[in-house]
Structures are given as C-alpha cells and as structure tokens.
Design a protein around this motif. Structure first.
Motif, PDB file in Angstrom:
ATOM      1  N   LEU A  24       0.802  -1.233   0.000  1.00 58.23           N
ATOM      2  CA  LEU A  24       0.000   0.000   0.000  1.00 58.23           C
ATOM      3  C   LEU A  24       0.840   1.291   0.000  1.00 58.23           C
ATOM      4  CD1 LEU A  24      -3.014   0.983   0.147  1.00 58.23           C
ATOM      5  CD2 LEU A  24      -2.637   1.214   2.595  1.00 58.23           C
ATOM      6  N   PRO A  25       1.816   1.457   0.914  1.00 59.63           N
ATOM      7  CA  PRO A  25       2.535   2.749   0.945  1.00 59.63           C
ATOM      8  C   PRO A  25       3.246   3.080  -0.365  1.00 59.63           C
ATOM      9  CG  PRO A  25       3.107   1.408   2.862  1.00 59.63           C
ATOM     10  CD  PRO A  25       2.291   0.545   1.951  1.00 59.63           C
ATOM     11  N   TRP A  32      -3.700   1.697  -5.682  1.00 63.36           N
ATOM     12  CA  TRP A  32      -3.676   2.164  -4.293  1.00 63.36           C
ATOM     13  C   TRP A  32      -5.101   2.318  -3.764  1.00 63.36           C
ATOM     14  CZ3 TRP A  32      -5.857   6.763  -2.562  1.00 63.36           C
ATOM     15  CH2 TRP A  32      -5.718   6.970  -1.187  1.00 63.36           C
ATOM     16  N   ARG A  36      -6.553   0.414  -0.612  1.00 62.51           N
ATOM     17  CA  ARG A  36      -6.844   1.234   0.578  1.00 62.51           C
ATOM     18  C   ARG A  36      -8.281   0.980   1.056  1.00 62.51           C
ATOM     19  NH1 ARG A  36      -4.133   5.427   3.977  1.00 62.51           N
ATOM     20  NH2 ARG A  36      -5.885   5.988   5.245  1.00 62.51           N
ATOM     21  N   ALA A 193       4.853  -2.270  10.513  1.00 67.67           N
ATOM     22  CA  ALA A 193       4.190  -0.957  10.658  1.00 67.67           C
ATOM     23  C   ALA A 193       3.451  -0.880  11.981  1.00 67.67           C
ATOM     24  CB  ALA A 193       3.195  -0.742   9.514  1.00 67.67           C
ATOM     25  N   GLY A 194       2.939  -2.050  12.433  1.00 63.43           N
ATOM     26  CA  GLY A 194       2.136  -2.055  13.642  1.00 63.43           C
ATOM     27  C   GLY A 194       2.930  -1.820  14.901  1.00 63.43           C
ATOM     28  N   THR A 197       6.596   2.367  15.091  1.00 60.80           N
ATOM     29  CA  THR A 197       6.184   3.743  15.411  1.00 60.80           C
ATOM     30  C   THR A 197       5.438   3.811  16.752  1.00 60.80           C
ATOM     31  OG1 THR A 197       4.384   3.241  13.903  1.00 60.80           O
ATOM     32  CG2 THR A 197       6.058   4.754  13.111  1.00 60.80           C
ATOM     33  N   VAL A 260       7.297  13.129   5.454  1.00 61.35           N
ATOM     34  CA  VAL A 260       6.687  12.354   4.360  1.00 61.35           C
ATOM     35  C   VAL A 260       6.936  13.062   3.032  1.00 61.35           C
ATOM     36  CG1 VAL A 260       4.867  11.137   5.626  1.00 61.35           C
ATOM     37  CG2 VAL A 260       4.412  13.409   4.707  1.00 61.35           C
ATOM     38  N   ARG A 262       5.497  13.919  -0.959  1.00 60.09           N
ATOM     39  CA  ARG A 262       4.334  14.001  -1.850  1.00 60.09           C
ATOM     40  C   ARG A 262       4.791  14.480  -3.224  1.00 60.09           C
ATOM     41  NH1 ARG A 262       1.762  11.981   1.536  1.00 60.09           N
ATOM     42  NH2 ARG A 262      -0.225  12.606   2.439  1.00 60.09           N
ATOM     43  N   PRO A 323       0.935  14.182  12.937  1.00 64.11           N
ATOM     44  CA  PRO A 323       1.824  13.017  13.102  1.00 64.11           C
ATOM     45  C   PRO A 323       1.449  11.863  12.173  1.00 64.11           C
ATOM     46  CG  PRO A 323       0.302  13.199  14.958  1.00 64.11           C
ATOM     47  CD  PRO A 323       0.139  14.456  14.144  1.00 64.11           C
ATOM     48  N   PHE A 324       0.172  11.815  11.737  1.00 68.57           N
ATOM     49  CA  PHE A 324      -0.273  10.751  10.827  1.00 68.57           C
ATOM     50  C   PHE A 324      -0.567  11.341   9.445  1.00 68.57           C
ATOM     51  CE2 PHE A 324      -1.589   9.637  15.162  1.00 68.57           C
ATOM     52  CZ  PHE A 324      -1.036   8.377  15.306  1.00 68.57           C
ATOM     53  N   THR A 325      -0.231  12.599   9.234  1.00 65.91           N
ATOM     54  CA  THR A 325      -0.573  13.448   8.076  1.00 65.91           C
ATOM     55  C   THR A 325      -2.090  13.583   7.917  1.00 65.91           C
ATOM     56  OG1 THR A 325      -0.596  11.889   6.208  1.00 65.91           O
ATOM     57  CG2 THR A 325       1.555  12.743   6.872  1.00 65.91           C
ATOM     58  N   ARG A 329      -4.331   9.875   1.991  1.00 75.34           N
ATOM     59  CA  ARG A 329      -3.150   9.022   2.117  1.00 75.34           C
ATOM     60  C   ARG A 329      -2.684   8.908   3.573  1.00 75.34           C
ATOM     61  NH1 ARG A 329      -0.470   6.531  -2.700  1.00 75.34           N
ATOM     62  NH2 ARG A 329       0.548   4.985  -1.419  1.00 75.34           N
ATOM     63  N   CYS A 331      -2.146   7.987   7.547  1.00 75.32           N
ATOM     64  CA  CYS A 331      -1.846   6.672   8.120  1.00 75.32           C
ATOM     65  C   CYS A 331      -3.086   5.785   8.218  1.00 75.32           C
ATOM     66  CB  CYS A 331      -1.232   6.858   9.497  1.00 75.32           C
ATOM     67  SG  CYS A 331      -0.949   5.309  10.355  1.00 75.32           S
TER      68      CYS A 331
HETATM   69  C1  HEM Z   1       2.296   6.285  16.324  1.00 68.70           C
HETATM   70  C2  HEM Z   1       2.178   5.412  15.354  1.00 68.70           C
HETATM   71  C3  HEM Z   1       2.167   5.741  13.885  1.00 68.70           C
HETATM   72  C4  HEM Z   1       2.542   6.897  13.246  1.00 68.70           C
HETATM   73  C5  HEM Z   1       3.095   8.177  13.851  1.00 68.70           C
HETATM   74  C6  HEM Z   1       2.312   6.680  11.828  1.00 68.70           C
HETATM   75  C7  HEM Z   1       2.551   7.616  10.846  1.00 68.70           C
HETATM   76  C8  HEM Z   1       2.330   7.420   9.510  1.00 68.70           C
HETATM   77  C9  HEM Z   1       2.606   8.399   8.476  1.00 68.70           C
HETATM   78  C10 HEM Z   1       3.182   9.781   8.721  1.00 68.70           C
HETATM   79  C11 HEM Z   1       2.270   7.842   7.290  1.00 68.70           C
HETATM   80  C12 HEM Z   1       2.461   8.466   5.900  1.00 68.70           C
HETATM   81  C13 HEM Z   1       1.206   9.093   5.471  1.00 68.70           C
HETATM   82  C14 HEM Z   1       1.414   9.892   4.190  1.00 68.70           C
HETATM   83  O1  HEM Z   1       2.133   9.467   3.288  1.00 68.70           O
HETATM   84  O2  HEM Z   1       0.811  10.958   4.121  1.00 68.70           O
HETATM   85  C15 HEM Z   1       1.759   6.513   7.554  1.00 68.70           C
HETATM   86  C16 HEM Z   1       1.289   5.656   6.584  1.00 68.70           C
HETATM   87  C17 HEM Z   1       0.867   4.376   6.821  1.00 68.70           C
HETATM   88  N1  HEM Z   1       0.763   3.769   8.065  1.00 68.70           N
HETATM   89 FE1  HEM Z   1       1.196   4.607   9.857  1.00 68.70          FE
HETATM   90  N2  HEM Z   1       1.815   5.409  11.641  1.00 68.70           N
HETATM   91  C18 HEM Z   1       1.696   4.812  12.865  1.00 68.70           C
HETATM   92  C19 HEM Z   1       1.203   3.541  13.120  1.00 68.70           C
HETATM   93  C20 HEM Z   1       0.748   2.669  12.172  1.00 68.70           C
HETATM   94  C21 HEM Z   1       0.197   1.367  12.440  1.00 68.70           C
HETATM   95  C22 HEM Z   1      -0.020   0.795  13.834  1.00 68.70           C
HETATM   96  C23 HEM Z   1      -0.091   0.800  11.226  1.00 68.70           C
HETATM   97  C24 HEM Z   1      -0.693  -0.536  10.873  1.00 68.70           C
HETATM   98  C25 HEM Z   1      -1.051  -1.452  11.671  1.00 68.70           C
HETATM   99  C26 HEM Z   1       0.255   1.747  10.209  1.00 68.70           C
HETATM  100  C27 HEM Z   1       0.101   1.541   8.856  1.00 68.70           C
HETATM  101  C28 HEM Z   1       0.331   2.484   7.870  1.00 68.70           C
HETATM  102  C29 HEM Z   1       0.137   2.241   6.453  1.00 68.70           C
HETATM  103  C30 HEM Z   1      -0.317   0.934   5.807  1.00 68.70           C
HETATM  104  C31 HEM Z   1       0.462   3.430   5.791  1.00 68.70           C
HETATM  105  C32 HEM Z   1       0.393   3.703   4.289  1.00 68.70           C
HETATM  106  C33 HEM Z   1      -0.944   4.335   3.944  1.00 68.70           C
HETATM  107  C34 HEM Z   1      -1.132   4.629   2.459  1.00 68.70           C
HETATM  108  O3  HEM Z   1      -0.143   4.832   1.755  1.00 68.70           O
HETATM  109  O4  HEM Z   1      -2.298   4.684   2.027  1.00 68.70           O
HETATM  110  N3  HEM Z   1       0.767   2.874  10.817  1.00 68.70           N
HETATM  111  N4  HEM Z   1       1.800   6.278   8.905  1.00 68.70           N
END
Ligand code: HEM
Length: 383
Positions: A24-25, A32, A36, A193-194, A197, A260, A262, A323-325, A329, A331
């Motif tokens: 996915l990322p 995508w 998603r 990913a889980g 972070t 991140v 873009r 923090p998650f944007t 897209r 998180c």
């Molecule tokens: C404090 C914990 C976390 C932080 C700070 C965080 C942060 C982020 C950020 C900044 C992005 C990029 C978003 C973008 O490109 O705009 C992202 C994407 C993503 N995160 Fe997290 N994340 C966290 C936890 C998790 C967890 C627990 C999972 C899965 C179980 C996860 C799965 C994903 C996935 C699959 C993407 C890609 C989404 C896409 O491209 O559509 N993340 N995350």
C-alpha cells in the motif's frame, strides 16, 4: 522543497521496493485506491474492539512481570526495549493470529531490512548502481530472501491447515481478491508498521512524563476518577481527556515518522506559488510541529494544555498537527496506534509512578523514524 532528482531518490530507489514490495505505501493510482478501500476494513469499530482486548491482555501480562521487580525496590528499566517487545507481540497476534511466533521472526527480518534500507537511502542513488557490488545492498538482498521464504512458508501452512478464514489480518487478506504477491507484500508492511512507530511514541511519552511529573500526576488523577480502580474499557478510554492531550503533545514534539514525501501530479498553484507537475515535496512534519509561528514562543516545550480545545485548535493552523498526516493518504493504522498508546499508558499509570533516570541521554535518532537514540531509561518507584 525538492525537485525531480530527489523524488527519483526516494520513491524510484529499488532499495525501497525491495523492502516493501508493491504494498500500500508504495502503490499509486487505482491500485492504491482499491487496496486502501479493502484494507480500511481491517480497522473498523468491531475490529478495534477486538484489538482492544488483545492490547489489554498483553499489557497486563507485562505489568504483572514488572510488578515483581517494583514490589521489592525502585526499578530502572529501558522502556523502549520493553515497548518494542510489547508492541511486537500485539502486532504479531493481530496480524498473524496463531502463527504469531513465525510472524515475529518475519517482523525481525523486515525491521533489519528496513534499517539497512534507510542507510542505503542516505546514499545518492545513481541509476544502475544496484548492479555494482556493495555490502549494504548485498545485505538487503539476503534479508529480503530470508523474509520471502518465511512469508511464503506462513501462507502455505495456512492453506495446508485450512485456516485461511482465521480472524486475523492474514486471514482477511487470504479471503480477499488480492493476488498471492500482493498478500506477501502487505505482510511485509504489517509485520512492522504495527509496532515500530507505536513503541517509539510510548517511549517518548514515558520520557516526557518521567520528566514532567506534574502531568503524570494529573493523568493519574483523571484515570483514578474515571475508572475508580476498574480496568479501562474501550468506551471509557476516549473520556480520558488529559491522557489524550498528553499523547497528542508527545506526538507533536517527537513525531515517530518525522517526514513524508508528496508529488504534484499536475501543475498546481499552492498558497500563491506555481508548482510544476512532477515536483516532489518533502513535508517536514518535525519542523512544522516545532514552528514558533504556528505554536507560539513555547513551541519547543512540553505543554499538553495546547490540546485542551482539540487538535484542530492547538495551533494557528487547523492542520499543523500532523503526526499521521492528513487527507486520503494519511496513516491507515492511526486509530489502532492511538488505541494502543492510550490503553498502554492508562494501564501503567493506574499502577505505577516513575521518573526519568539520570542515566537517560537525550539523543533523538532520526532515520526513517525518530526514536530515542540511547534508550529510554525510566525508574519505577517501589509500590
Ligand atoms: C504512532 C504510530 C504511527 C505513526 C506516527 C504513523 C505515521 C504514519 C505516516 C506519517 C504515514 C504516511 C502518510 C502519508 O504518506 O501521508 C503513515 C502511513 C501508513 N501507516 Fe502509519 N503510523 C503509525 C502507526 C501505524 C500502524 C499501527 C499501522 C498498521 C497497523 C500503520 C500503517 C500504515 C500504512 C499501511 C500506511 C500507508 C498508507 C497509504 O499509503 O495509504 N501505521 N503512517
């Protein structure tokens, strides 16, 4: 802001694809969007309630182990190490269910692969350079091979045991329309990913609360008042306002994903600036979170009060906290991550008091993530 060569460096670098495949990322366009939509279902309300139980069980087990030490004496521990193990256990159960042990081995290999990949990404990428022998690249190839072998083994054993329908992420992926290759690539992402972070966020929260003990006391008072000695429930967690403010302020000061990227798909005008299609932006989350124009003169200080009126009113711009944007897209695992961080904090704060150890050395390590570079040593006070 960077131009095309940088984009080439970040997303077209084969090292990144070697680590995360076409998951996915790294997917784009319709591929995508379809994935998603599908993967979003993994984090619906019912699924989050199941995750709550898994997180609570694993955290209580850790807390019982800690109690044995803290009953005898003040106890110093590197919580970063503890939270890595905890978050890893939780993620392995949620993603791989009964095959969690094998899932953890995959997670370790993927983590190593991502670590080495982050080193490769720091070297300017010259197209074709992957054909020139290089120890880092060779290590990546080896790790990828090992991870591949285990992922295939895991999927095969699921088919053989006819357990494809098991109630975990892998079971969901196997019963979806994704191809075998896509499932393997999503396993690569979800095996790490889980936990990385999330454990980083928990470590920073403990360092901050161990230093600003007045906030630790406030959070505990609220927990005692709301929970009255009972275990937290899924519904009640959202009512712990002070705790949520503390979590947000931690993610602001130390965003575990500090940057991140873009790309403008076509020519656009943004805040009066013309941007040609194809331009790549680096969005410096860490710098935005520390900008005095947005957060005021005390931007560098720990002040959870700034979140008293909610995240959108915490600064001069409603989207500055990211923090998650934001946007489509953002998180995918945000709700799961926040659930885990809040629940683990609530369970531990209910039981123990702690201070940051004099042995703690403040040294944030900035790679693809940002974590305490020399551990997160905390002293728990004797009960
Ligand atoms: C404090 C914990 C976390 C932080 C700070 C965080 C942060 C982020 C950020 C900044 C992005 C990029 C978003 C973008 O490109 O705009 C992202 C994407 C993503 N995160 Fe997290 N994340 C966290 C936890 C998790 C967890 C627990 C999972 C899965 C179980 C996860 C799965 C994903 C996935 C699959 C993407 C890609 C989404 C896409 O491209 O559509 N993340 N995350």
């Amino acid at each position: 802001m960077f131009n095309d060569p940088y984009h080439y460096f970040i997303t077209a670098n084969p090292a990144l694809h070697r680590a995360l495949g076409q998951s996915l990322p790294l997917s784009e366009g319709d591929e995508w969007a379809n994935k998603r939509r599908l993967l979003n279902q993994l984090f619906n309300m019912e699924a989050l309630k199941d995750m709550f139980q898994i997180i609570a069980k694993a955290t209580n087990k850790m807390v019982d182990r800690w109690s044995k030490f803290i009953k005898l004496n003040d106890w110093e521990v590197d919580v970063q190490h503890e939270f890595e193990e905890l978050a890893e256990d939780i993620a392995a159960i949620i993603v791989f269910g009964k095959s969690a042990e094998l899932g953890k081995r995959i997670g370790h290999l993927q983590m190593k692969l991502q670590d080495v990949t982050s080193k490769v990404l720091r070297i300017a990428y010259i197209p074709g350079s992957r054909f020139i022998p290089n120890p880092l690249t060779s290590k990546c190839v080896l790790l990828r091979k090992e991870a591949d072998k285990l992922i295939k083994e895991m999927i095969k054993s699921r088919y053989l045991s006819k357990d494809e329908q098991e109630n975990d992420f892998l079971g969901f992926l196997l019963s979806s329309t994704l191809t075998q290759r896509q499932i393997e690539d999503e396993c690569r992402v979800f095996s790490t990913a889980g936990y990385e972070t999330t454990s980083i966020a928990l470590s920073w929260a403990f360092i901050l609360l161990g230093t600003h003990t007045e906030w630790q006391d406030k959070a505990r008072e609220e927990i005692d008042e709301v929970l009255k000695g009972n275990q937290p429930s899924f519904e009640i967690l959202g009512r712990l306002k002070t705790l949520n403010m503390i979590v947000n302020e931690t993610l602001r000061l130390y965003p575990p994903a500090p940057l991140v990227v873009r790309e403008a798909k076509k020519d656009i005008r943004l805040e009066g600036v013309d941007i040609p299609g194809g331009t790549t932006f680096v969005i410096p989350i860490l710098a935005i979170h520390h900008d005095k124009e947005l957060w005021g003169g005390n931007a560098a200080e720990f002040d959870p009060n700034r979140f008293a009126e909610g995240a959108s009113k915490s600064s001069k711009h409603p989207k500055a906290f990211m923090p998650f944007t934001h946007g489509p897209r953002m998180c995918l695992g945000m709700n799961f991550a926040l659930l885990e961080i809040r629940l683990v904090l609530a369970i531990i704060l209910q039981k123990f008091t702690f201070v940051t150890s004099p042995n703690y050395k403040h040294d944030p390590l900035y790679t693809l993530t940002m974590k305490p570079g020399k551990g997160a040593q905390v002293i728990f006070k004797k009960i």
